[in-house]
Design an enzyme around this catalytic site. Structure first.
Site, PDB file in Angstrom:
ATOM      1  N   LYS B  79      97.283  99.154 -40.109  1.00 34.83           N
ATOM      2  CA  LYS B  79      97.814  98.068 -39.275  1.00 34.83           C
ATOM      3  C   LYS B  79      98.201  98.652 -37.924  1.00 34.83           C
ATOM      4  O   LYS B  79      98.726  99.774 -37.845  1.00 34.83           O
ATOM      5  CB  LYS B  79      99.024  97.428 -39.961  1.00 34.83           C
ATOM      6  CG  LYS B  79      99.541  96.174 -39.259  1.00 34.83           C
ATOM      7  CD  LYS B  79     100.699  95.529 -40.034  1.00 34.83           C
ATOM      8  CE  LYS B  79     101.230  94.263 -39.362  1.00 34.83           C
ATOM      9  NZ  LYS B  79     102.350  93.659 -40.108  1.00 34.83           N
ATOM     10  N   SER B 154     101.910  88.719 -40.990  1.00 32.44           N
ATOM     11  CA  SER B 154     101.293  89.287 -39.810  1.00 32.44           C
ATOM     12  C   SER B 154     100.228  90.354 -40.101  1.00 32.44           C
ATOM     13  O   SER B 154      99.453  90.684 -39.208  1.00 32.44           O
ATOM     14  CB  SER B 154     102.372  89.925 -38.914  1.00 32.44           C
ATOM     15  OG  SER B 154     102.966  91.035 -39.558  1.00 32.44           O
ATOM     16  N   SER B 178     105.017  89.766 -44.540  1.00 30.84           N
ATOM     17  CA  SER B 178     103.821  90.066 -43.759  1.00 30.84           C
ATOM     18  C   SER B 178     102.718  90.834 -44.489  1.00 30.84           C
ATOM     19  O   SER B 178     101.608  90.937 -43.971  1.00 30.84           O
ATOM     20  CB  SER B 178     104.202  90.841 -42.490  1.00 30.84           C
ATOM     21  OG  SER B 178     104.681  89.934 -41.525  1.00 30.84           O
TER      22      SER B 178
END
Lengths: 478, 485
Positions: B79, B154, B178
């Site tokens: 990420k 996210s 997330s």
């Protein structure tokens, strides 16, 4: 002079940089100075993703400061974030302590049974240093993240002179506790002062003014005296003091309001989520107390007991921890505390003042001064020679015996050799000899002076006296 | 068999014994990315050259006899809020324009030490603020099961990369859901570890007291392995837990004697009936595997969202203060005065959602109001934590839906922040309590969109979650269903 119809109320806030080799929340090596922005890691730079990790040694020193100043050490404390934007504050917040400081209360002895009470002592990180130039502003982040304690005094000092004593004693105690060097010139001690005036007997405090840019204790006193006069004049003419921050200008001897400083800035404090609350078990506090270096009052009592020195000597010798330690080594080394005291108070302190240096930087070590005083005490050199030797050793890395030889300062103490010199002097001064025999004691002084002169000042004076009397009284001039 | 097929553990074992070369594994993953990426947009950058070089190096080291790590040659997507030295880190934000990481995050370093190959950085909502991966300066990521839909967020890029089988494992971060929510919406497994289990050093902070580093995977054994490798105390993160890390990889076993709480508040109004149906069926599957479902109540659940948004935004308002244009990243108005430079830099380079949350956070912390907002949120957080602890005295784990809804169409909730925030209703309680939570695929909507089952356990209960998840997956095949290319 202060208008007598007002009472002055002063509270001091002192920031002290802890004597540590690394920063408060990072293992980055730290020492004051250095090329700008060389003593800073990704952590103090506040780069994305970095986290603080508490330097336990800083906690220990802060607790030691608290104990030395008779504070209560919190059992469970935490850190808070103080949020504001400024280029020398890389994260946009300072990690400090708001409502659970490490130390609560405490006091600074001001002498004669008086004390300056403390509100609290807390740990916090330093910011970097901004400097403003015509071409723009520069930021040096070397200092960013350095470990500080903030010592917040209660507003119960009543005069600039008391404030001066508060600072002097505070510095002395923190130096003895080996918490900080407290060197204002190097920025390891910084002081802001709050001052307000009120009618005697009033319960409410007057409107306070914060004074900044105070770079020495004398400046603190001068700035407070100026502010005392200024506020008295404002109040005396029926005006009101404005709540503001004022910058002291030493050259002009006056302060002026600081521009752009919002009195009502909201720092949006909240508990620092990156650091868990800190528990301080009483055993830890006890261990720190047990390892406390000797504090000024204890050392003074010990010096009085061990060395039997007068109060004046103690005041002078104990003022600076390093000087006291230096003196102690000299006293033990030469076995004559009063002689050691006299030399440290006069020669050593004069030299430090002239050179503007610290006793720890003095090339003449305490052990060498002790050796020098031993030579003097044993009569191998006289006092004049000892002073020449002292000056020489300040600039030469020599043992005392080497320096004596190098300067040719060995005292003439051989009775046979000296007797030859005295005989020669008497032979050359028949008039003086006659005067002596006529009962004029002054003639002896003249003959003594002549003998010393003949030996270039190196003759053992006591031996010269002895020889003169012997030869004059025996009348033996052969 | 293509090297990228199968589990990461099988790949690592094959690379370790020399039957498979790391370079071939990486090449297969890069091919898969090249094929699927145009449709999905999971990555903001693929480290093709660096990954090939690292794979060559790993192969060379193996030939020289150095012992291969447990993730030898396994491509892992990272990420875009975890730092990898020498690579860009953007957090989906223009404010990090030009920022290259000068150090590597602890979690990522531990994967490197285990032989993993970073293959690229994945898309995300800016600074982790969002539930749809639409709030990214790089544009949205699409759901591999339906490109018209969001992947969740996210960590949407990571979940989508795993769902599209571009990688077996992708790292994410979970502050309020997330990892779990996009995992659920993309039909993969996602584990949010116990707060402090994995070091946050090198994870770009959103909300420090809630942020966790975790991963998405299709295989629970892989998820257990990667989480174990990343776990453990880190002297650079004072909130990391100094707790021995057991082997999370649970062999399939019966759930006999295990009590699984089912909180009624998680099946309340707003829950998509398809989600409820799938989760209820999953509870039956768990019961059939020997678990005993227990009805429980968590009455403060409804306050989790307001508490979460006050705490997270308060911390974010402070954490994001460092993006000021002074030392790194984007700067506007450098010739203007300081105030204007700050204002222009932050106004021009933070997205609307980030600015909204910074303002919310500042509001909640302002003098005179902090007690009423931030202070009250902390009190609620304590209530929620205590309430969960009390329930865990009676059961080993909780089972709930992960998200109240399946993936929605791109743009659907973009103009309605509150609707977007409600996506996190069921995931934020575990975040506030700091407990571990796992999402595993448990069904599909009639439109073919994945549904996730959320399992929660007490602190350090990752092994329990993985044991239940493994039992569930051995009885179901939702996790095997791949999106049509």
């Amino acid at each position: 002079m202060t208008e007598p119809e007002f009472e002055t109320v002063i509270g001091l806030e002192v920031h002290v940089q802890l004597q540590l080799a690394s920063k408060l929340f990072a293992p980055t090596e730290y020492a004051s100075g250095g090329e700008p922005n060389t003593r800073v890691s990704v952590i103090e730079l506040g780069l994305p993703g970095v986290l603080p990790a508490l330097n336990e040694r800083a906690v220990e020193l802060a607790i030691r400061a608290g104990l030395a100043l008779e504070s209560t050490i919190g059992a469970r404390v935490h850190f808070d974030r103080k949020n504001y934007f400024y280029p020398d504050l890389p994260k946009g917040y300072q990690i400090t302590q708001l409502d659970r400081p490490l130390c609560v209360g405490g006091r600074v002895p001001l002498g004669e049974g008086e004390f300056g009470a403390l509100q609290r002592i807390h740990l916090e990180e330093d910011a970097g240093k901004s400097s403003h130039h015509a071409a723009g502003s520069l930021v040096d982040l070397n200092r960013a993240g350095a470990a500080l304690i903030e010592i917040v005094g209660q507003p119960d000092l009543r005069s600039p002179e008391q404030a001066f004593r508060f600072l002097t004693r505070l510095k002395q105690i923190l130096q003895y506790a080996e918490v900080s060097e407290c060197d204002m010139e190097k920025g390891s001690l910084r002081c802001d002062a709050n001052i307000s005036l009120r009618r005697p007997g009033a319960q409410q405090l007057g409107t306070k003014v914060e004074l900044k840019n105070l770079n020495s204790f004398k400046m603190v006193r001068r700035a407070l005296e100026y502010e005392q006069r200024r506020q008295a004049a404002v109040l005396g003419s029926g005006g009101a003091v404005r709540r503001e921050t004022r910058l002291w200008n030493e050259e002009q001897g006056e302060s002026a309001p600081m521009r752009g400083k919002e009195a009502t800035e909201d720092y949006r404090y909240f508990p620092e989520p990156d650091l868990p609350p800190l528990s301080i078990p009483s055993e830890r506090v006890q261990a720190i107390a047990a390892a406390m270096p000797e504090l000024p009052d204890a050392r003074r009592a010990r010096f009085a007991r061990e060395f039997g020195l007068p109060d004046y000597d103690l005041d002078v010798l104990l003022d600076d921890r390093h000087v006291a330690t230096y003196f102690e080594t000299v006293a033990h080394g030469c076995g004559d505390p009063k002689l050691a005291s006299n030399w440290v108070m006069t020669e050593v302190l004069r030299t430090l003042k002239e050179r503007g240096s610290s006793v720890t930087d003095l090339p003449l070590t305490a052990a060498r001064l002790a050796a020098l005083l031993n030579e003097l005490n044993a009569g191998r050199i006289n006092r004049a020679a000892a002073k020449r030797l002292f000056e020489h050793l300040l600039d030469h890395d020599l043992e005392v015996t080497e320096a004596i030889a190098a300067l040719g300062l060995q005292q003439l103490s051989d009775p046979a050799a000296l007797e030859q010199v005295v005989r020669a002097v008497l032979a050359g001064q028949p008039a003086a000899v006659a005067d002596f025999h006529a009962g004029k004691q002054k003639a002896l002084h003249a003959l003594f002076g002549q003998t010393m002169k003949a030996t270039g000042g190196k003759a053992n004076p006591a031996l010269v006296q002895q020889l003169l009397r012997k030869l004059l009284e025996s009348g033996d001039r052969s | 068999m293509s090297a990228a097929d199968g589990t990461a553990r099988a790949t690592a074992a094959a690379v370790a014994d020399g039957s498979l070369r790391a370079v071939d594994v990486v090449e297969a993953s890069l091919e898969r990315i090249a094929a699927r990426e145009p449709q999905v947009g999971a990555f903001v950058e693929v480290f093709a050259d660096a990954a090939r070089r690292r794979a060559e190096q790993l192969d060379a080291e193996r030939r020289k006899g150095s012992p291969p790590g447990p993730l030898a040659g396994v491509p892992i997507a990272i990420k875009d809020n975890l730092l990898l030295r020498g690579h860009r880190t953007s957090c989906g934000s223009r404010i990090l324009d030009g920022f290259t990481a000068p150090y590597t995050a602890t979690a990522v370093q531990r994967l490197l030490d285990a032989g993993a190959v970073p293959i690229g950085r994945t898309n995300m909502d800016e600074f982790g603020m969002g539930s749809s991966t639409e709030h990214s300066c790089f544009g949205p990521t699409r759901n591999p099961f339906d490109p018209a839909c969001i992947p969740g967020g996210s960590s949407g890029g990571s979940a989508a990369a795993v769902a599209a089988r571009m990688v077996a494992i992708a790292l994410g971060s979970d502050t309020g859901g997330s990892i779990r929510q996009p995992a659920a919406m993309c039909g993969v497994a996602g584990l949010k570890p116990t707060y402090g289990r994995v070091s946050r050093f090198g994870l770009v902070a959103y909300a420090s007291s809630l942020d966790t580093v975790g991963a998405c995977a299709t295989d629970l054994g892989d998820l257990a392995l990667v989480t174990r490798v990343m776990s453990g105390v880190d002297p650079r993160d004072a909130t990391s837990l100094d707790h021995a890390v057991a082997d999370f990889d649970a062999p399939p076993s019966s759930l006999e004697g295990m009590r699984i709480g089912v909180p009624s508040e998680y099946f309340a109004e707003g829950l998509d009936p398809a989600v409820e149906q799938a989760v209820r069926a999953a509870l039956d599957t768990l019961a059939a595997a020997g678990a005993e479902p227990v009805a429980v109540s968590l009455p403060h659940t409804e306050f989790a969202i307001p508490a979460y948004y006050l705490i997270a935004t308060a911390e974010a308002s402070s954490n994001l203060a460092r993006y000021d244009g002074v030392r790194f990243g984007a700067r506007s108005g450098g010739d203007a005065d300081l105030e204007e430079m700050y204002t222009r830099t932050r106004t021009e380079h933070f997205g609307a959602e980030v600015q909204r949350r910074i303002l919310l956070g500042c509001f909640g912390l302002q003098r005179g109001h902090a007690e009423q907002w931030y202070g009250k949120a902390l009190a609620v957080r304590t209530l929620i934590r205590d309430e969960l602890a009390a329930v865990f005295a009676r059961c080993d784990a909780l089972a709930t839906p992960t998200s109240p809804v399946v993936a929605f169409a791109l743009g659907d909730r973009l103009t309605d922040p509150l609707a977007m925030y409600l996506c996190d209703t069921l995931t934020v309680p575990a975040s506030l309590a700091g407990i571990p939570a796992l999402s595993v695929p448990c069904g599909f909507s009639t439109a073919g969109l994945p549904i996730g089952l959320q399992l929660m356990a007490p602190p350090l209960g990752e092994p329990t979650l993985l044991r239940i998840g493994t039992a569930f997956q051995s009885a179901t095949d939702f996790h095997r269903r791949e999106p049509a290319p």
